[in-house]
Structures are given as structure tokens and as C-alpha cells.
Motif scaffolding. Structure first.
Motif, PDB file in Angstrom:
ATOM      1  N   ALA A  47       0.867  -1.177   0.000  1.00 28.85           N
ATOM      2  CA  ALA A  47       0.000   0.000   0.000  1.00 28.85           C
ATOM      3  C   ALA A  47       0.900   1.221   0.000  1.00 28.85           C
ATOM      4  O   ALA A  47       1.792   1.336   0.846  1.00 28.85           O
ATOM      5  CB  ALA A  47      -0.905   0.012   1.231  1.00 28.85           C
ATOM      6  N   ALA A  48       0.722   2.082  -0.982  1.00 29.05           N
ATOM      7  CA  ALA A  48       1.571   3.267  -1.140  1.00 29.05           C
ATOM      8  C   ALA A  48       3.048   2.885  -1.234  1.00 29.05           C
ATOM      9  O   ALA A  48       3.921   3.601  -0.735  1.00 29.05           O
ATOM     10  CB  ALA A  48       1.338   4.251   0.007  1.00 29.05           C
ATOM     11  N   GLY A  49       3.320   1.731  -1.835  1.00 28.59           N
ATOM     12  CA  GLY A  49       4.693   1.274  -1.984  1.00 28.59           C
ATOM     13  C   GLY A  49       5.287   0.657  -0.737  1.00 28.59           C
ATOM     14  O   GLY A  49       6.479   0.312  -0.717  1.00 28.59           O
ATOM     15  N   ILE A  50       4.486   0.491   0.307  1.00 32.04           N
ATOM     16  CA  ILE A  50       4.938  -0.070   1.582  1.00 32.04           C
ATOM     17  C   ILE A  50       4.407  -1.493   1.693  1.00 32.04           C
ATOM     18  O   ILE A  50       3.218  -1.747   1.435  1.00 32.04           O
ATOM     19  CB  ILE A  50       4.410   0.789   2.756  1.00 32.04           C
ATOM     20  CG1 ILE A  50       4.896   2.233   2.611  1.00 32.04           C
ATOM     21  CG2 ILE A  50       4.844   0.212   4.110  1.00 32.04           C
ATOM     22  CD1 ILE A  50       4.026   3.239   3.335  1.00 32.04           C
ATOM     23  N   ALA A  51       5.263  -2.420   2.065  1.00 30.57           N
ATOM     24  CA  ALA A  51       4.833  -3.811   2.189  1.00 30.57           C
ATOM     25  C   ALA A  51       3.809  -3.950   3.312  1.00 30.57           C
ATOM     26  O   ALA A  51       3.985  -3.408   4.410  1.00 30.57           O
ATOM     27  CB  ALA A  51       6.032  -4.710   2.458  1.00 30.57           C
ATOM     28  N   VAL A  52       2.739  -4.675   3.031  1.00 27.79           N
ATOM     29  CA  VAL A  52       1.738  -4.992   4.042  1.00 27.79           C
ATOM     30  C   VAL A  52       1.393  -6.472   3.928  1.00 27.79           C
ATOM     31  O   VAL A  52       1.536  -7.077   2.861  1.00 27.79           O
ATOM     32  CB  VAL A  52       0.451  -4.145   3.897  1.00 27.79           C
ATOM     33  CG1 VAL A  52       0.740  -2.666   4.080  1.00 27.79           C
ATOM     34  CG2 VAL A  52      -0.224  -4.394   2.555  1.00 27.79           C
ATOM     35  N   ALA A 118       3.377   5.153   8.150  1.00 24.64           N
ATOM     36  CA  ALA A 118       2.136   4.779   8.821  1.00 24.64           C
ATOM     37  C   ALA A 118       0.954   5.551   8.248  1.00 24.64           C
ATOM     38  O   ALA A 118      -0.107   4.981   7.960  1.00 24.64           O
ATOM     39  CB  ALA A 118       2.262   5.027  10.327  1.00 24.64           C
ATOM     40  N   VAL A 119       1.128   6.850   8.068  1.00 25.69           N
ATOM     41  CA  VAL A 119       0.059   7.686   7.533  1.00 25.69           C
ATOM     42  C   VAL A 119      -0.259   7.301   6.092  1.00 25.69           C
ATOM     43  O   VAL A 119      -1.424   7.134   5.708  1.00 25.69           O
ATOM     44  CB  VAL A 119       0.443   9.175   7.636  1.00 25.69           C
ATOM     45  CG1 VAL A 119      -0.518  10.053   6.841  1.00 25.69           C
ATOM     46  CG2 VAL A 119       0.478   9.616   9.096  1.00 25.69           C
ATOM     47  N   ALA A 120       0.793   7.137   5.272  1.00 28.16           N
ATOM     48  CA  ALA A 120       0.584   6.808   3.862  1.00 28.16           C
ATOM     49  C   ALA A 120      -0.087   5.450   3.705  1.00 28.16           C
ATOM     50  O   ALA A 120      -0.984   5.268   2.869  1.00 28.16           O
ATOM     51  CB  ALA A 120       1.917   6.828   3.118  1.00 28.16           C
ATOM     52  N   ALA A 121       0.326   4.469   4.515  1.00 30.37           N
ATOM     53  CA  ALA A 121      -0.269   3.139   4.425  1.00 30.37           C
ATOM     54  C   ALA A 121      -1.737   3.172   4.830  1.00 30.37           C
ATOM     55  O   ALA A 121      -2.591   2.559   4.175  1.00 30.37           O
ATOM     56  CB  ALA A 121       0.507   2.158   5.296  1.00 30.37           C
ATOM     57  N   LEU A 122      -2.051   3.887   5.906  1.00 31.10           N
ATOM     58  CA  LEU A 122      -3.444   3.978   6.347  1.00 31.10           C
ATOM     59  C   LEU A 122      -4.309   4.661   5.288  1.00 31.10           C
ATOM     60  O   LEU A 122      -5.407   4.188   4.970  1.00 31.10           O
ATOM     61  CB  LEU A 122      -3.512   4.740   7.674  1.00 31.10           C
ATOM     62  CG  LEU A 122      -4.907   4.995   8.244  1.00 31.10           C
ATOM     63  CD1 LEU A 122      -5.699   3.709   8.408  1.00 31.10           C
ATOM     64  CD2 LEU A 122      -4.792   5.734   9.586  1.00 31.10           C
ATOM     65  N   GLN A 123      -3.809   5.734   4.725  1.00 29.70           N
ATOM     66  CA  GLN A 123      -4.573   6.429   3.677  1.00 29.70           C
ATOM     67  C   GLN A 123      -4.770   5.540   2.455  1.00 29.70           C
ATOM     68  O   GLN A 123      -5.872   5.477   1.892  1.00 29.70           O
ATOM     69  CB  GLN A 123      -3.847   7.722   3.285  1.00 29.70           C
ATOM     70  CG  GLN A 123      -3.858   8.784   4.368  1.00 29.70           C
ATOM     71  CD  GLN A 123      -2.969   9.962   4.050  1.00 29.70           C
ATOM     72  OE1 GLN A 123      -1.999   9.836   3.275  1.00 29.70           O
ATOM     73  NE2 GLN A 123      -3.256  11.117   4.633  1.00 29.70           N
ATOM     74  N   ALA A 124      -3.727   4.837   2.037  1.00 36.71           N
ATOM     75  CA  ALA A 124      -3.826   3.984   0.850  1.00 36.71           C
ATOM     76  C   ALA A 124      -4.760   2.798   1.097  1.00 36.71           C
ATOM     77  O   ALA A 124      -5.550   2.422   0.221  1.00 36.71           O
ATOM     78  CB  ALA A 124      -2.437   3.490   0.448  1.00 36.71           C
ATOM     79  N   LEU A 125      -4.691   2.204   2.285  1.00 35.00           N
ATOM     80  CA  LEU A 125      -5.564   1.066   2.587  1.00 35.00           C
ATOM     81  C   LEU A 125      -7.022   1.515   2.660  1.00 35.00           C
ATOM     82  O   LEU A 125      -7.925   0.777   2.250  1.00 35.00           O
ATOM     83  CB  LEU A 125      -5.126   0.405   3.898  1.00 35.00           C
ATOM     84  CG  LEU A 125      -3.826  -0.402   3.780  1.00 35.00           C
ATOM     85  CD1 LEU A 125      -3.227  -0.661   5.146  1.00 35.00           C
ATOM     86  CD2 LEU A 125      -4.069  -1.729   3.051  1.00 35.00           C
TER      87      LEU A 125
END
Length: 296
Positions: A47-52, A118-125
Motif C-alpha cells: 500500500a503506497a509502496g509499503i509492504a503490508v 504509517a500515515v501513507a499506508a493507512l490512507q492507501a488502505l
């Protein structure tokens, strides 16, 4: 018995310890026989280029609620694998899709990089929720220790409407002046000196401690925080600052369920299986999430 064993372990000299040696020491610990609740699937994504890592519970249809999880590790260690068991259990016991976020770590990526992730991942998810089979109107954040700090900050910074925030023994105050830091300075699993070392890795410049994305107790916008469950541990240097954050949220008018777990130490929730209290606390958190998602 677990706490007594941990207390016998030699403590490193945190005035001279490198992060590389700290991580190597963690890697030497033998794996514990930890419980894993069975889920329908576990999928590595981004998500937003971050592994989840996504955990989908069994037997549930329709758009599911989504819990975005941030692992602990003092901002410098751990990852998706180390907190796999907690995420499994939250998904099953909370009836929620769980997305565990592999944010960047200090000191290679100090503040504000982990917060930005953290912010970018939450927004993307949130933006991807429908495509994930999740309900964008039923999202929560959760985390333990340093991950709980990131969850709390993301809840305030991301602009995503949240049903709940589940904070397990959260890291809150970089000043480390709460009474429990003195009374429990040599507690098992986390000493006061170790916590100050973590903060030095995360905040390379002293001035960063005043940033609102760090100084949660000094924020003036807590009234817009999501309803919270805050779980603290009796024998944890972070106990009092976590409870102070719960009190600050209550003072701001935020609904908060705060419980101090007796007889346990920092990080205890990871010991699912060896420690009954871990199962009880994670199940309590999962029930709080489920309750928040069930509200109209």
C-alpha cells in the motif's frame, strides 16, 4: 516464571550498543511455541509502496471491517513475521481483515519516516478498501509499543475516519519522566535505559521531541481522536505514560476503555501460548474492535 527468567538475562550496555548488535541479539532468541489462529488466507501485498501483510478471517462474507496494524520493536526492530501471531488472532477473534504494515525502521530511517509510512499506508488502505473486500466506513488502527505510538499518530494525522484505535502498552512520551520509568527502571523485557536508547535512534535531533507527531501528550487536537482501547502492563516502565495518554483522551472527550493487565511486563501480548494473559489481553482488544465495528 517467564518474567523471572527474563530478569536473569544479561543486559547490554545501551550507552555503547549499536543497532546492528541489538538486532543480532534479538535474532539469537529461540522461537517460542506460539499460538496461531487459523485464517482463510494470508497475502503479502503493498500500500503506497509499503509492504503490508493481509489476514482474512474464515467464514465471513460481505465487506469486512479492516484493522491496520503497526508492530512494536522500539522503532528499530521487528517486522511482519515477529507479530504474525497477534495479527492472526485479531483477525479471527475480531472478525476483521488485518493489514500489518512493514514501515521503515530507525536509525537508517529515523523520524519522520516511520510516521510518514504509517500515515501513507493507512490512507492507501482506506482508498483500496473496497478492492480488498473491506468496508471503508469500518476501519481501525492497532499496534503495540512503538507500533501503538505510530497507530495513535496516524489516527490523528491521516484524515481517515476511524471506528477505533487499539493501543497495547503504547510508547507515548520521549521525555521518559513518568513515575513508572523510575519505579520500574530495571523491569524485564524493557528497561528505562533501553527505552531512552530507542528514542535516541528514532529522534536524532533533540528539537524533534516537540513535533506534534511525537509529543502526543502535548497535542491540542486530541478531541478528534478515534475512540480508544488502551492496555498497559503492571511491570512496564511505559505503564504510566500509556495511562496518561488514556486520561488525556478522556479529558478531550474521547471514549476510552483503559485496562492495566496485572502481573505482566512490556511486550507480554506477543507471548500467545506460553502466557495466558497474552491471550486474554489480545482477545479483549479483539472484542473491543468487534464492538466498535458492530456499531451503526
Amino acid at each position: 516464571a517467564i518474567a523471572a527468567g527474563l530478569a536473569q538475562l544479561p543486559r547490554p550496555d545501551f550507552s555503547r550498543l549499536s543497532v546492528e548488535h541489538y538486532r543480532a541479539g534479538l535474532a539469537m532468541f529461540p522461537p517460542l511455541p506460539l499460538l496461531h489462529d487459523a485464517v482463510a488466507e494470508v497475502v503479502d501485498s503493498e500500500a503506497a509502496g509499503i509492504a503490508v501483510r493481509l489476514y482474512r478471517p474464515k467464514g465471513l462474507s460481505g465487506p469486512l471491517p479492516l484493522t491496520v496494524y503497526f508492530h512494536g520493536g522500539g522503532f528499530v526492530a521487528c517486522g511482519l513475521d515477529s507479530h504474525d501471531n497477534i495479527c492472526h488472532r485479531l483477525a479471527v477473534r475480531g472478525g476483521t481483515l488485518v493489514a500489518s504494515v512493514d514501515y521503515r525502521l530507525a536509525p537508517e530511517h529515523p523520524f519522520p519516516a516511520p510516521v510518514e509510512d504509517a500515515v501513507a499506508a493507512l490512507q492507501a488502505l482506506h482508498a483500496q478498501a473496497t478492492g480488498l473486500g473491506a468496508d471503508p466506513a469500518r476501519i481501525a488502527v492497532a499496534g503495540d509499543s512503538a507500533g501503538a505510538h505510530l497507530a495513535a499518530v496516524a489516527a490523528l494525522e491521516a484524515g481517515v475516519p476511524l471506528r477505533h484505535q487499539l493501543l497495547l502498552y503504547p510508547v507515548i512520551d520521549s521525555r521518559c519522566t513518568a513515575l513508572s520509568h523510575h519505579e520500574l527502571a530495571e523491569a524485564p523485557m524493557l528497561s528505562a535505559e533501553q527505552m531512552r536508547w530507542f528514542w535516541r535512534q528514532y529522534l536524532p535531533h533533540a528539537s524533534q521531541a516537540a513535533d506534534p507527531r511525537v509529543a502526543l501528550l502535548r497535542r491540542e487536537d486530541l478531541a478528534r481522536a478515534a475512540p480508544a482501547t488502551v492496555i498497559t502492563a503492571q511491570y512496564d516502565p511505559l505503564r504510566d505514560e500509556g495511562e496518561a495518554y488514556a486520561q488525556a483522551l478522556v479529558k478531550a472527550g474521547v471514549p476510552v476503555a483503559q485496562r492495566r493487565w496485572p502481573g505482566v511486563f512490556h511486550g507480554f501480548a506477543s507471548l500467545l501460548g506460553p502466557l495466558d494473559a497474552a491471550c486474554e489481553a489480545v482477545d479483549h482488544g479483539a472484542a473491543q474492535l468487534a464492538r466498535s465495528f458492530a456499531q451503526p
